[in-house]
Design a protein around this motif. Sequence first.
Motif, PDB file in Angstrom:
ATOM      1  N   PRO A  25      10.240  -9.207   4.917  1.00  0.00           N
ATOM      2  CA  PRO A  25      10.653  -8.326   6.015  1.00  0.00           C
ATOM      3  C   PRO A  25       9.458  -7.855   6.827  1.00  0.00           C
ATOM      4  CG  PRO A  25      11.698  -7.695   3.948  1.00  0.00           C
ATOM      5  CD  PRO A  25      10.665  -8.722   3.613  1.00  0.00           C
ATOM      6  N   ASP A  26       9.634  -7.738   8.139  1.00  0.00           N
ATOM      7  CA  ASP A  26       8.559  -7.232   8.988  1.00  0.00           C
ATOM      8  C   ASP A  26       8.300  -5.764   8.706  1.00  0.00           C
ATOM      9  OD1 ASP A  26       8.154  -9.622  10.279  1.00  0.00           O
ATOM     10  OD2 ASP A  26       9.550  -9.178  11.899  1.00  0.00           O
ATOM     11  N   MET A  27       7.023  -5.377   8.796  1.00  0.00           N
ATOM     12  CA  MET A  27       6.662  -3.985   8.577  1.00  0.00           C
ATOM     13  C   MET A  27       7.061  -3.129   9.771  1.00  0.00           C
ATOM     14  SD  MET A  27       2.567  -4.683   8.838  1.00  0.00           S
ATOM     15  CE  MET A  27       2.098  -2.993   8.484  1.00  0.00           C
ATOM     16  N   LEU A  28       7.452  -1.900   9.493  1.00  0.00           N
ATOM     17  CA  LEU A  28       7.891  -0.982  10.531  1.00  0.00           C
ATOM     18  C   LEU A  28       6.954   0.210  10.663  1.00  0.00           C
ATOM     19  CD1 LEU A  28      11.723  -0.975   9.742  1.00  0.00           C
ATOM     20  CD2 LEU A  28      10.517  -2.314  11.477  1.00  0.00           C
ATOM     21  N   GLN A  29       5.814   0.149   9.989  1.00  0.00           N
ATOM     22  CA  GLN A  29       4.828   1.222  10.036  1.00  0.00           C
ATOM     23  C   GLN A  29       3.466   0.631   9.732  1.00  0.00           C
ATOM     24  OE1 GLN A  29       7.012   3.475   7.320  1.00  0.00           O
ATOM     25  NE2 GLN A  29       6.525   2.263   5.542  1.00  0.00           N
ATOM     26  N   ASP A  30       2.413   1.406   9.892  1.00  0.00           N
ATOM     27  CA  ASP A  30       1.062   0.896   9.664  1.00  0.00           C
ATOM     28  C   ASP A  30       0.864   0.446   8.222  1.00  0.00           C
ATOM     29  OD1 ASP A  30       0.394   1.378  12.267  1.00  0.00           O
ATOM     30  OD2 ASP A  30      -0.721   3.222  11.871  1.00  0.00           O
ATOM     31  N   LEU A  31       1.293   1.270   7.278  1.00  0.00           N
ATOM     32  CA  LEU A  31       1.054   1.023   5.862  1.00  0.00           C
ATOM     33  C   LEU A  31       2.298   1.321   5.053  1.00  0.00           C
ATOM     34  CD1 LEU A  31      -2.335   2.955   5.508  1.00  0.00           C
ATOM     35  CD2 LEU A  31      -2.066   0.508   5.941  1.00  0.00           C
ATOM     36  N   CYS A  32       2.486   0.560   3.986  1.00  0.00           N
ATOM     37  CA  CYS A  32       3.510   0.874   2.991  1.00  0.00           C
ATOM     38  C   CYS A  32       2.976   0.402   1.653  1.00  0.00           C
ATOM     39  CB  CYS A  32       4.842   0.214   3.317  1.00  0.00           C
ATOM     40  SG  CYS A  32       6.146   0.572   2.105  1.00  0.00           S
ATOM     41  N   VAL A  33       1.985   1.118   1.142  1.00  0.00           N
ATOM     42  CA  VAL A  33       1.355   0.758  -0.125  1.00  0.00           C
ATOM     43  C   VAL A  33       2.387   0.866  -1.247  1.00  0.00           C
ATOM     44  CG1 VAL A  33      -0.411   1.405  -1.804  1.00  0.00           C
ATOM     45  CG2 VAL A  33      -0.926   1.454   0.642  1.00  0.00           C
ATOM     46  N   ALA A  34       2.490  -0.176  -2.057  1.00  0.00           N
ATOM     47  CA  ALA A  34       3.518  -0.220  -3.097  1.00  0.00           C
ATOM     48  C   ALA A  34       3.318   0.862  -4.147  1.00  0.00           C
ATOM     49  CB  ALA A  34       3.517  -1.587  -3.767  1.00  0.00           C
ATOM     50  N   ASP A  35       4.387   1.586  -4.416  1.00  0.00           N
ATOM     51  CA  ASP A  35       4.392   2.549  -5.513  1.00  0.00           C
ATOM     52  C   ASP A  35       5.044   1.870  -6.707  1.00  0.00           C
ATOM     53  OD1 ASP A  35       4.606   4.591  -7.291  1.00  0.00           O
ATOM     54  OD2 ASP A  35       5.760   5.928  -6.002  1.00  0.00           O
ATOM     55  N   ARG A  36       4.212   1.261  -7.572  1.00  0.00           N
ATOM     56  CA  ARG A  36       4.731   0.491  -8.700  1.00  0.00           C
ATOM     57  C   ARG A  36       5.344   1.371  -9.786  1.00  0.00           C
ATOM     58  NH1 ARG A  36       3.105  -4.473  -9.452  1.00  0.00           N
ATOM     59  NH2 ARG A  36       5.060  -4.486 -10.616  1.00  0.00           N
ATOM     60  N   THR A  37       5.135   2.676  -9.694  1.00  0.00           N
ATOM     61  CA  THR A  37       5.678   3.589 -10.703  1.00  0.00           C
ATOM     62  C   THR A  37       7.082   4.068 -10.363  1.00  0.00           C
ATOM     63  OG1 THR A  37       4.771   5.577  -9.635  1.00  0.00           O
ATOM     64  CG2 THR A  37       3.341   4.405 -11.185  1.00  0.00           C
ATOM     65  N   SER A  38       7.523   3.785  -9.155  1.00  0.00           N
ATOM     66  CA  SER A  38       8.848   4.251  -8.737  1.00  0.00           C
ATOM     67  C   SER A  38       9.939   3.493  -9.481  1.00  0.00           C
ATOM     68  CB  SER A  38       9.021   4.053  -7.233  1.00  0.00           C
ATOM     69  OG  SER A  38      10.338   4.353  -6.840  1.00  0.00           O
ATOM     70  N   GLY A  39      10.980   4.207  -9.851  1.00  0.00           N
ATOM     71  CA  GLY A  39      12.104   3.570 -10.527  1.00  0.00           C
ATOM     72  C   GLY A  39      13.161   3.073  -9.568  1.00  0.00           C
ATOM     73  N   ILE A  40      12.918   3.229  -8.278  1.00  0.00           N
ATOM     74  CA  ILE A  40      13.884   2.797  -7.265  1.00  0.00           C
ATOM     75  C   ILE A  40      13.727   1.309  -7.007  1.00  0.00           C
ATOM     76  CG2 ILE A  40      14.666   3.094  -4.890  1.00  0.00           C
ATOM     77  CD1 ILE A  40      13.586   5.938  -5.002  1.00  0.00           C
ATOM     78  N   ALA A  41      14.796   0.551  -7.058  1.00  0.00           N
ATOM     79  CA  ALA A  41      14.767  -0.895  -6.849  1.00  0.00           C
ATOM     80  C   ALA A  41      15.226  -1.228  -5.440  1.00  0.00           C
ATOM     81  CB  ALA A  41      15.661  -1.593  -7.868  1.00  0.00           C
ATOM     82  N   ILE A  42      14.342  -1.887  -4.669  1.00  0.00           N
ATOM     83  CA  ILE A  42      14.688  -2.371  -3.334  1.00  0.00           C
ATOM     84  C   ILE A  42      14.148  -3.782  -3.189  1.00  0.00           C
ATOM     85  CG2 ILE A  42      14.630  -0.042  -2.344  1.00  0.00           C
ATOM     86  CD1 ILE A  42      11.891  -0.760  -1.137  1.00  0.00           C
ATOM     87  N   ASN A  43      14.374  -4.405  -2.036  1.00  0.00           N
ATOM     88  CA  ASN A  43      13.842  -5.736  -1.786  1.00  0.00           C
ATOM     89  C   ASN A  43      12.383  -5.598  -1.340  1.00  0.00           C
ATOM     90  OD1 ASN A  43      13.696  -8.501  -1.458  1.00  0.00           O
ATOM     91  ND2 ASN A  43      14.419  -8.442   0.646  1.00  0.00           N
ATOM     92  N   GLY A  44      11.506  -5.411  -2.306  1.00  0.00           N
ATOM     93  CA  GLY A  44      10.116  -5.094  -2.051  1.00  0.00           C
ATOM     94  C   GLY A  44       9.747  -3.922  -2.929  1.00  0.00           C
ATOM     95  N   PHE A  45       8.901  -3.037  -2.455  1.00  0.00           N
ATOM     96  CA  PHE A  45       8.503  -1.881  -3.247  1.00  0.00           C
ATOM     97  C   PHE A  45       8.543  -0.620  -2.392  1.00  0.00           C
ATOM     98  CE2 PHE A  45       6.483  -5.556  -5.187  1.00  0.00           C
ATOM     99  CZ  PHE A  45       6.824  -5.392  -6.527  1.00  0.00           C
ATOM    100  N   VAL A  46       8.859   0.480  -3.026  1.00  0.00           N
ATOM    101  CA  VAL A  46       8.870   1.781  -2.365  1.00  0.00           C
ATOM    102  C   VAL A  46       7.450   2.129  -1.915  1.00  0.00           C
ATOM    103  CG1 VAL A  46       9.291   4.245  -2.733  1.00  0.00           C
ATOM    104  CG2 VAL A  46      10.846   2.545  -3.703  1.00  0.00           C
ATOM    105  N   CYS A  47       7.334   2.820  -0.780  1.00  0.00           N
ATOM    106  CA  CYS A  47       6.019   3.204  -0.257  1.00  0.00           C
ATOM    107  C   CYS A  47       5.443   4.393  -1.027  1.00  0.00           C
ATOM    108  CB  CYS A  47       6.113   3.591   1.222  1.00  0.00           C
ATOM    109  SG  CYS A  47       6.756   2.295   2.302  1.00  0.00           S
ATOM    110  N   LYS A  48       4.172   4.294  -1.331  1.00  0.00           N
ATOM    111  CA  LYS A  48       3.449   5.411  -1.928  1.00  0.00           C
ATOM    112  C   LYS A  48       3.253   6.508  -0.879  1.00  0.00           C
ATOM    113  CE  LYS A  48      -0.191   4.434  -4.468  1.00  0.00           C
ATOM    114  NZ  LYS A  48      -1.591   4.114  -4.877  1.00  0.00           N
TER     115      LYS A  48
END
Length: 220
Positions: A25-48
């Motif tokens: 998916p194309d990015m919609l913001q400057d940064l979306c550093v993956a928060d690997r500790t999040s328990g939320i499941a999406i197509n990719g990773f939740v932003c830190k």
Amino acid sequence: MASITYLLASLLILSSVSSIVANDPDMLQDLCVADRTSGIAINGFVCKATANITADDFFFDGLANPATINNSVGSVVTGANVEKIPGLNTLGVSLSRIDYEAGGLNPPHTHPRATEMVFVLEGELDVGFITTGNKLFSKTIKKGEIFVFPKGLVHFQKNNKKEPAAVISAFNSQLPGTQSIAATLFASTPDVPDNVLTKAFQVGTKEIEKIKSRLAPKKS
């Protein structure tokens, strides 16, 4: 007016095609550093949280040196994807380093989410991929040369020389995924039924069990 309508229609088609062929998916913001500790499941990773982002989220030194090879195929892959570099989240790119001992093989496999491009750091490799029409495209590549493996197609690399070799692989996905053909068929959990494999490969059960025993994960 007609020309403007045609132009808008053309732009809409191009936009639609671009979104279809894009891997991640194309990015919609400057940064979306993956928060690997999040328990939320999406197509990719939740932003830190932005306040918790540091320069180390965009850094990895794991490709600087050859990896230790200790397996039966004689090659090892070191990934530099979003699992190692959280800052790659939503950026749609990643790298790997592959090291081969003399005679080493990166066995036939696929990357279901990415096209791969390899750049030879050292040595010489025989490489190839097979199309869905069962045609093999193969070539010998040397230091400084590049070869491309189209997305999703089975491919391999083999070092037929007496010296080690190494490549850097580039992918158009933050997490391309790897599906080894042999391991997928003969070392899955639970097992693929023997009667499926014997019929597919036209061999007996003993041959199938022998292959499975050799590919089974080593018990620690």
